[in-house]
Write a protein that holds these residues in place. Structure first.
Motif, PDB file in Angstrom:
ATOM      1  N   PHE A 103       0.834  -1.192   0.000  1.00  0.00           N
ATOM      2  CA  PHE A 103       0.000   0.000   0.000  1.00  0.00           C
ATOM      3  C   PHE A 103       0.872   1.245   0.000  1.00  0.00           C
ATOM      4  O   PHE A 103       1.927   1.278   0.629  1.00  0.00           O
ATOM      5  CB  PHE A 103      -0.900   0.029   1.247  1.00  0.00           C
ATOM      6  CG  PHE A 103      -1.717  -1.216   1.419  1.00  0.00           C
ATOM      7  CD1 PHE A 103      -1.251  -2.253   2.208  1.00  0.00           C
ATOM      8  CD2 PHE A 103      -2.919  -1.358   0.774  1.00  0.00           C
ATOM      9  CE1 PHE A 103      -1.991  -3.418   2.364  1.00  0.00           C
ATOM     10  CE2 PHE A 103      -3.674  -2.507   0.927  1.00  0.00           C
ATOM     11  CZ  PHE A 103      -3.206  -3.545   1.712  1.00  0.00           C
ATOM     12  N   ILE A 140       4.627   7.002   2.328  1.00  0.00           N
ATOM     13  CA  ILE A 140       4.924   5.816   3.144  1.00  0.00           C
ATOM     14  C   ILE A 140       4.304   4.587   2.490  1.00  0.00           C
ATOM     15  O   ILE A 140       3.157   4.625   2.051  1.00  0.00           O
ATOM     16  CB  ILE A 140       4.340   5.936   4.567  1.00  0.00           C
ATOM     17  CG1 ILE A 140       4.779   7.230   5.240  1.00  0.00           C
ATOM     18  CG2 ILE A 140       4.753   4.750   5.426  1.00  0.00           C
ATOM     19  CD1 ILE A 140       4.163   7.437   6.602  1.00  0.00           C
ATOM     20  N   ALA A 182       0.729  -6.137   8.979  1.00  0.00           N
ATOM     21  CA  ALA A 182       1.001  -5.034   8.060  1.00  0.00           C
ATOM     22  C   ALA A 182       2.128  -4.200   8.642  1.00  0.00           C
ATOM     23  O   ALA A 182       2.060  -3.771   9.781  1.00  0.00           O
ATOM     24  CB  ALA A 182      -0.238  -4.172   7.852  1.00  0.00           C
ATOM     25  N   PHE A 209       5.165  -1.050   8.043  1.00  0.00           N
ATOM     26  CA  PHE A 209       5.369   0.194   7.323  1.00  0.00           C
ATOM     27  C   PHE A 209       6.842   0.460   7.058  1.00  0.00           C
ATOM     28  O   PHE A 209       7.699   0.156   7.892  1.00  0.00           O
ATOM     29  CB  PHE A 209       4.774   1.363   8.111  1.00  0.00           C
ATOM     30  CG  PHE A 209       3.270   1.374   8.120  1.00  0.00           C
ATOM     31  CD1 PHE A 209       2.570   0.608   9.026  1.00  0.00           C
ATOM     32  CD2 PHE A 209       2.572   2.143   7.202  1.00  0.00           C
ATOM     33  CE1 PHE A 209       1.178   0.609   9.036  1.00  0.00           C
ATOM     34  CE2 PHE A 209       1.189   2.150   7.212  1.00  0.00           C
ATOM     35  CZ  PHE A 209       0.488   1.380   8.122  1.00  0.00           C
ATOM     36  N   GLY A 210       7.110   1.038   5.896  1.00  0.00           N
ATOM     37  CA  GLY A 210       8.441   1.540   5.610  1.00  0.00           C
ATOM     38  C   GLY A 210       8.676   2.820   6.394  1.00  0.00           C
ATOM     39  O   GLY A 210       7.779   3.357   7.039  1.00  0.00           O
ATOM     40  N   GLN A 211       9.900   3.308   6.319  1.00  0.00           N
ATOM     41  CA  GLN A 211      10.278   4.502   7.081  1.00  0.00           C
ATOM     42  C   GLN A 211       9.838   5.787   6.417  1.00  0.00           C
ATOM     43  O   GLN A 211       9.985   6.860   6.984  1.00  0.00           O
ATOM     44  CB  GLN A 211      11.790   4.512   7.310  1.00  0.00           C
ATOM     45  CG  GLN A 211      12.257   3.459   8.290  1.00  0.00           C
ATOM     46  CD  GLN A 211      11.608   3.618   9.651  1.00  0.00           C
ATOM     47  OE1 GLN A 211      11.532   4.697  10.219  1.00  0.00           O
ATOM     48  NE2 GLN A 211      11.090   2.518  10.186  1.00  0.00           N
ATOM     49  N   TYR A 259      -2.043   3.101  16.017  1.00  0.00           N
ATOM     50  CA  TYR A 259      -0.658   3.206  15.600  1.00  0.00           C
ATOM     51  C   TYR A 259      -0.033   4.444  16.223  1.00  0.00           C
ATOM     52  O   TYR A 259      -0.696   5.458  16.447  1.00  0.00           O
ATOM     53  CB  TYR A 259      -0.552   3.297  14.076  1.00  0.00           C
ATOM     54  CG  TYR A 259      -0.792   1.989  13.376  1.00  0.00           C
ATOM     55  CD1 TYR A 259      -2.078   1.519  13.150  1.00  0.00           C
ATOM     56  CD2 TYR A 259       0.283   1.200  12.951  1.00  0.00           C
ATOM     57  CE1 TYR A 259      -2.298   0.308  12.530  1.00  0.00           C
ATOM     58  CE2 TYR A 259       0.064  -0.010  12.323  1.00  0.00           C
ATOM     59  CZ  TYR A 259      -1.222  -0.453  12.118  1.00  0.00           C
ATOM     60  OH  TYR A 259      -1.434  -1.655  11.503  1.00  0.00           O
ATOM     61  N   GLY A 283       8.492  12.235  11.405  1.00  0.00           N
ATOM     62  CA  GLY A 283       9.386  11.769  10.354  1.00  0.00           C
ATOM     63  C   GLY A 283       9.583  10.274  10.299  1.00  0.00           C
ATOM     64  O   GLY A 283      10.384   9.787   9.511  1.00  0.00           O
ATOM     65  N   GLY A 284       8.844   9.537  11.147  1.00  0.00           N
ATOM     66  CA  GLY A 284       9.035   8.096  11.187  1.00  0.00           C
ATOM     67  C   GLY A 284       7.855   7.320  10.652  1.00  0.00           C
ATOM     68  O   GLY A 284       6.864   7.894  10.192  1.00  0.00           O
ATOM     69  N   ALA A 285       7.976   6.018  10.718  1.00  0.00           N
ATOM     70  CA  ALA A 285       6.924   5.135  10.226  1.00  0.00           C
ATOM     71  C   ALA A 285       5.918   4.859  11.342  1.00  0.00           C
ATOM     72  O   ALA A 285       6.272   4.840  12.519  1.00  0.00           O
ATOM     73  CB  ALA A 285       7.524   3.819   9.745  1.00  0.00           C
ATOM     74  N   PRO A 286       4.669   4.631  11.001  1.00  0.00           N
ATOM     75  CA  PRO A 286       3.703   4.204  12.015  1.00  0.00           C
ATOM     76  C   PRO A 286       4.082   2.827  12.552  1.00  0.00           C
ATOM     77  O   PRO A 286       4.517   1.955  11.794  1.00  0.00           O
ATOM     78  CB  PRO A 286       2.381   4.129  11.241  1.00  0.00           C
ATOM     79  CG  PRO A 286       2.610   4.910  10.000  1.00  0.00           C
ATOM     80  CD  PRO A 286       4.057   4.768   9.683  1.00  0.00           C
ATOM     81  N   PHE A 341      -6.137  -0.383   5.377  1.00  0.00           N
ATOM     82  CA  PHE A 341      -6.249   0.392   6.604  1.00  0.00           C
ATOM     83  C   PHE A 341      -6.621   1.815   6.231  1.00  0.00           C
ATOM     84  O   PHE A 341      -5.979   2.416   5.384  1.00  0.00           O
ATOM     85  CB  PHE A 341      -4.899   0.448   7.346  1.00  0.00           C
ATOM     86  CG  PHE A 341      -4.476  -0.861   7.925  1.00  0.00           C
ATOM     87  CD1 PHE A 341      -3.714  -1.746   7.189  1.00  0.00           C
ATOM     88  CD2 PHE A 341      -4.822  -1.203   9.218  1.00  0.00           C
ATOM     89  CE1 PHE A 341      -3.311  -2.950   7.721  1.00  0.00           C
ATOM     90  CE2 PHE A 341      -4.407  -2.412   9.757  1.00  0.00           C
ATOM     91  CZ  PHE A 341      -3.655  -3.285   9.009  1.00  0.00           C
TER      92      PHE A 341
END
Lengths: 118, 111
Positions: A34, A93, A107, A109-111, B35, B40-43, B99
């Motif tokens: 996604f 993202i 699931a 997530f990328g950074q 979450y 600046g970061g990922a969830p 999501f």
């Protein structure tokens, strides 16, 4: 947990050029990935669902010709922002789901990629 | 469609308890997730409620009431590192893969 790697983390490009962002699942296979977009202090907006071996499914209002998505393998999806403009500047993202998983925890997530178009 | 509303910002002190609410309008969903996202970061995943009631995971707990179209995330013994944005998210009925995220709540923890 599983690892999703997104590259680059930051990119600055000139108006009119194209930028490719990669999303890789490093230790699992993902038939579905996604792509989200996030403006400062706002929520993550789902842009499209990337399906391995088939066309992506875009959310309403997202231009498919501007945001090209390719999911060529079970571990890689790419998002190409074509003919970028300053209004495309945002945080992008990706998220990948482990095909073996059935729950929401599968699931990852990328950074994220901070895109700045000048 | 999906609509999930959260307070935009909450401030609390270290050691306190804070509750972040999520009210939603949705045509149907499998469950409500929470979450955490630092700037600046990922969830990162915190908690999930498939059924009504309270789910506890360490200092974090999450609650869901489908009849009230409402859920919340409860953070106890707040620490400075808990300063972040928190999002509720739903998995819509008929599409287990997706999501949709809420508007997000910025939590500021002060000494």
């Amino acid at each position: 947990g599983a690892v999703v790697s997104q590259h680059p983390s930051r990119v600055i490009c000139k108006s009119g050029t194209s930028v490719k962002i990669e999303c890789r699942s490093l230790d699992f296979q993902a038939t579905t990935m996604f792509w989200y977009r996030q403006f400062p202090k706002q929520s993550l907006m789902l842009m499209a669902t990337s399906n391995e071996g088939s066309k992506a499914t875009y959310e309403q209002g997202v231009e498919k010709d501007k945001f090209l998505i390719n999911h060529a393998s079970l571990t890689l999806s790419t998002l190409t922002v074509t003919s970028a403009h300053p209004e495309d500047s945002s945080f992008y993202i990706c998220s990948a789901r482990d095909v073996r998983g059935q729950g929401p925890t599968e699931a990852f997530f990328g950074q994220g990629t901070r895109l700045t178009v000048v | 469609g999906q609509s999930l509303e959260q307070p935009s910002e909450v401030t609390a002190v270290e050691g306190a308890i804070v509750q972040i609410n999520c009210t939603y309008q949705t045509s149907g969903f499998y469950g409500l997730s929470w979450y955490q996202q630092h700037d600046g970061g990922a969830p990162t995943f915190l908690s999930y409620n498939a059924l009504d009631g309270l789910e506890e995971t360490g200092r974090f707990s999450s609650f869901l009431s489908r009849s009230d179209s409402y859920g919340y995330l409860l953070l106890q013994e707040l620490q400075m590192k808990d300063s972040a944005s928190y999002f509720c998210a739903v998995i819509p009925m008929g599409n287990f893969n997706k999501f949709y995220f809420g508007s997000g709540t910025k939590l500021n923890v002060k000494p």
